[in-house]
Design a protein around this motif. Structure first.
Motif, PDB file in Angstrom:
ATOM      1  N   GLY A 270      26.410  49.169  41.395  1.00  0.00           N
ATOM      2  CA  GLY A 270      26.104  47.661  41.611  1.00  0.00           C
ATOM      3  C   GLY A 270      24.558  47.383  41.804  1.00  0.00           C
TER       4      GLY A 270
ATOM      5  N   GLY B 189      32.473  39.281  42.189  1.00  0.00           N
ATOM      6  CA  GLY B 189      31.437  39.873  42.602  1.00  0.00           C
ATOM      7  C   GLY B 189      30.637  39.880  44.028  1.00  0.00           C
ATOM      8  N   SER B 190      30.985  38.917  44.604  1.00  0.00           N
ATOM      9  CA  SER B 190      30.360  38.641  45.946  1.00  0.00           C
ATOM     10  C   SER B 190      31.273  39.132  47.074  1.00  0.00           C
ATOM     11  CB  SER B 190      30.116  37.004  46.176  1.00  0.00           C
ATOM     12  OG  SER B 190      31.303  36.687  46.232  1.00  0.00           O
TER      13      SER B 190
ATOM     14  N   THR C  26      24.422  42.285  46.318  1.00  0.00           N
ATOM     15  CA  THR C  26      24.631  42.150  44.869  1.00  0.00           C
ATOM     16  C   THR C  26      24.457  40.657  44.577  1.00  0.00           C
ATOM     17  OG1 THR C  26      25.806  44.231  44.582  1.00  0.00           O
ATOM     18  CG2 THR C  26      25.644  42.746  42.692  1.00  0.00           C
TER      19      THR C  26
ATOM     20  N   SER D  60      26.099  37.968  41.591  1.00  0.00           N
ATOM     21  CA  SER D  60      27.480  38.312  41.644  1.00  0.00           C
ATOM     22  C   SER D  60      28.377  37.903  40.365  1.00  0.00           C
ATOM     23  CB  SER D  60      28.046  37.211  42.853  1.00  0.00           C
ATOM     24  OG  SER D  60      27.731  35.990  42.592  1.00  0.00           O
TER      25      SER D  60
ATOM     26  N   TRP E 215      27.890  40.873  38.126  1.00  0.00           N
ATOM     27  CA  TRP E 215      28.447  42.025  38.764  1.00  0.00           C
ATOM     28  C   TRP E 215      29.926  41.817  38.634  1.00  0.00           C
ATOM     29  CZ3 TRP E 215      28.645  46.809  39.215  1.00  0.00           C
ATOM     30  CH2 TRP E 215      29.137  47.574  40.462  1.00  0.00           C
ATOM     31  N   GLY E 216      30.614  40.796  38.845  1.00  0.00           N
ATOM     32  CA  GLY E 216      31.929  40.512  38.703  1.00  0.00           C
ATOM     33  C   GLY E 216      32.296  40.634  37.356  1.00  0.00           C
TER      34      GLY E 216
ATOM     35  N   LEU F   9      32.800  44.400  37.090  1.00  0.00           N
ATOM     36  CA  LEU F   9      34.093  45.163  37.795  1.00  0.00           C
ATOM     37  C   LEU F   9      35.207  44.948  37.058  1.00  0.00           C
ATOM     38  CD1 LEU F   9      33.182  43.692  41.534  1.00  0.00           C
ATOM     39  CD2 LEU F   9      32.964  45.876  40.645  1.00  0.00           C
TER      40      LEU F   9
ATOM     41  N   ASN G  84      30.283  45.879  48.284  1.00  0.00           N
ATOM     42  CA  ASN G  84      30.068  44.611  48.624  1.00  0.00           C
ATOM     43  C   ASN G  84      29.515  44.356  50.088  1.00  0.00           C
ATOM     44  OD1 ASN G  84      30.843  42.763  46.325  1.00  0.00           O
ATOM     45  ND2 ASN G  84      32.975  43.576  46.764  1.00  0.00           N
TER      46      ASN G  84
END
Length: 472
Positions: free
Chosen positions: A24, A233-234, A415, A418, A421-422, A425, A439
């Motif tokens: 991440g 993401g968060s 991160t 988010s 990044w989500g 994922l 996270n």
């Protein structure tokens, strides 16, 4: 060579591409801005070609020095456009902020049919939804409506240009007001109401759906909507967490394991994937209000950081100045596209700095009015951690204000990007990579007890203003 993974967020004002490593960490990022146009009152549109160009430029720039394992997408929700059989747009893209369908929405909202539609979809009847916009086209632009090969979002348009497919992930579809949130299929009764065949919409797929690029051979993963992916993401897909996002608009979102329908039609429900859902409330009036204040009212070249520095010198509560920021009408919790903003309690002693702080507080009051509905129990609110994301996460002043107004612990994920990044994922899950636990919290903000009373009093006043003015 280090493996890399790319998340792309097709946002309201810019497309952002972020290249991550497996843990991440951000390797590099690139963004490209574009405009929102307002050719008529209540219209908010974008040019599909401008968005596509921005996305393609982001992909080209972010992949210059390496070939990613995949490129996965996040996108702003609730846009809709019309294309012909060749895939060429024959309309502009109408955005979530487009309120032209307010008359059609008001009529349906106050009917038993409108209530039934909400119970099926979890999406309140309001001009922000693609369902309402298609209804507007049917009733007001018969020429475009009759020529429609498909009604699609900006994200679907970009995906088709990259892969040749007409598909929509269930996450994006859950925000349209046409998807049955219980069955995750297009709802036949709503399609009949809109007088469109299911073939006029894209096929619904999982957010993990993947396809090879037509011209570049990249592995593309469709991903989801920006709201659900910001939760993922968060780290706010866990129990005891609530996501708070403030970008152009704003939202608070809480993970649940089944569809949530509010008895008073005040909240929304989105799907992420499998048995993961979100109950939430999104507001029109996020940081776009701050931008309006800077550019249209203050007419200043000062940076937002400079404006925040001024606001920090003013005490909590802005010494009685209260701003109800309904500049673009409002979604949750009032769902009134005709709502207007109000500045209350202004006196000769108030200054530019007071106005800036009152604006920041007013945006948060609007969001807290949603929090009260999503978590009505005070004890549960105190046991819930707010996970912050979006542009406002870069301002410690605004983050502390949120903790103080909500009276909840607030955490900023390490991160900060988010949404992208989500999307990554989701990509990991799609290709079978074990999802890393990344996270970690970069910073925590605890409520300041000295600000509790003044914010309680200001918020109680805030809640009384709109009902009083609506009756005038």
């Amino acid at each position: 060579m280090e493996q890399s993974y790319i998340g792309i967020d097709i946002g309201t004002t810019a497309t952002k591409a972020v290249c991550f490593d497996k843990m991440g960490n951000i390797i590099r990022q690139f963004s490209k801005e574009y405009s929102i146009y307002h050719p008529e009152f209540n219209w908010s549109i974008q040019k599909p070609a401008e968005i596509l160009t921005a996305v393609l430029e982001c992909i080209q720039e972010i992949t210059k020095d390496s070939t990613p394992e995949f490129i996965s997408f996040s996108s702003a929700m609730q846009s809709i456009m019309v294309i012909d059989e060749t895939g060429i747009p024959i309309s502009d893209a109408m955005l979530w902020a487009d309120n032209r369908a307010h008359l059609e929405s008001e009529e349906l909202q106050n009917s038993n049919q409108g209530t039934l539609f909400y119970q099926k979809t979890g999406i309140p009847i309001h001009p922000f939804s693609p369902m309402a916009k298609i209804d507007w086209l049917r009733k007001n632009d018969a020429e475009i409506f009759s020529r429609a090969f498909k009604f699609i979002s900006i994200k679907e348009y970009v995906w088709h240009q990259l892969t040749g497919e007409y598909v929509i992930d269930s996450s994006m579809a859950s925000g349209t007001g046409i998807l049955n949130i219980h069955s995750l299929d297009w709802d036949t009764a709503i399609l009949k109401y809109l007088q469109i065949h299911p073939s006029k919409l894209s096929d619904i797929v999982s957010p993990m759906h993947q396809s090879k690029g037509i011209s570049d051979d990249f592995r593309y993963i469709i991903g989801g909507g920006d709201g659900p992916l910001a939760n993922l993401g968060s780290g706010a897909m866990e129990k005891g967490k609530m996501a708070l996002s403030i970008g152009t608009s704003g939202a608070v979102r809480i993970p649940v394991d089944e569809p949530f329908i509010d008895s008073q039609m005040r909240t929304q429900c989105y799907h992420l994937m499998e048995n993961q859902y979100l109950k939430l409330g999104a507001v029109n009036n996020g940081a776009i209000v701050l931008q309006w204040l800077k550019e249209s009212i203050l007419k200043t070249d000062e940076s937002f950081e400079d404006l925040f520095d001024l606001a920090e010198k003013i005490p909590a509560g802005s010494e009685g100045l209260l701003f109800v920021p309904y500049l673009l009408g409002e979604r949750a919790p009032i769902w009134n596209a005709s709502a207007q903003g109000t500045l209350l309690g202004i006196s000769i002693n108030h200054s530019k700095a007071h106005l800036i702080r009152a604006t920041l507080e007013g945006i948060l009051f609007g969001l807290f009015s949603v929090v009260e509905i999503l978590i009505p129990d005070l004890q549960k609110r105190q046991e819930t951690t707010v996970m912050a994301s979006g542009g406002f996460g870069k301002s410690e002043l605004w983050l502390q204000m949120a903790a103080d107004i909500f009276q909840m612990k607030l955490a900023v994920s390490s991160t900060i990007e988010s949404g992208t990044w989500g999307a990554v994922l989701i990509g990991f899950k799609a290709i079978g990579i074990e999802i890393p636990v990344t996270n970690t919290t970069e910073k925590n903000f605890l409520p300041n007890p000295n600000h509790k009373l003044v914010y309680q009093q200001s918020f109680e006043k805030f809640k009384r203003v709109y009902p009083l003015l609506r009756s005038l």
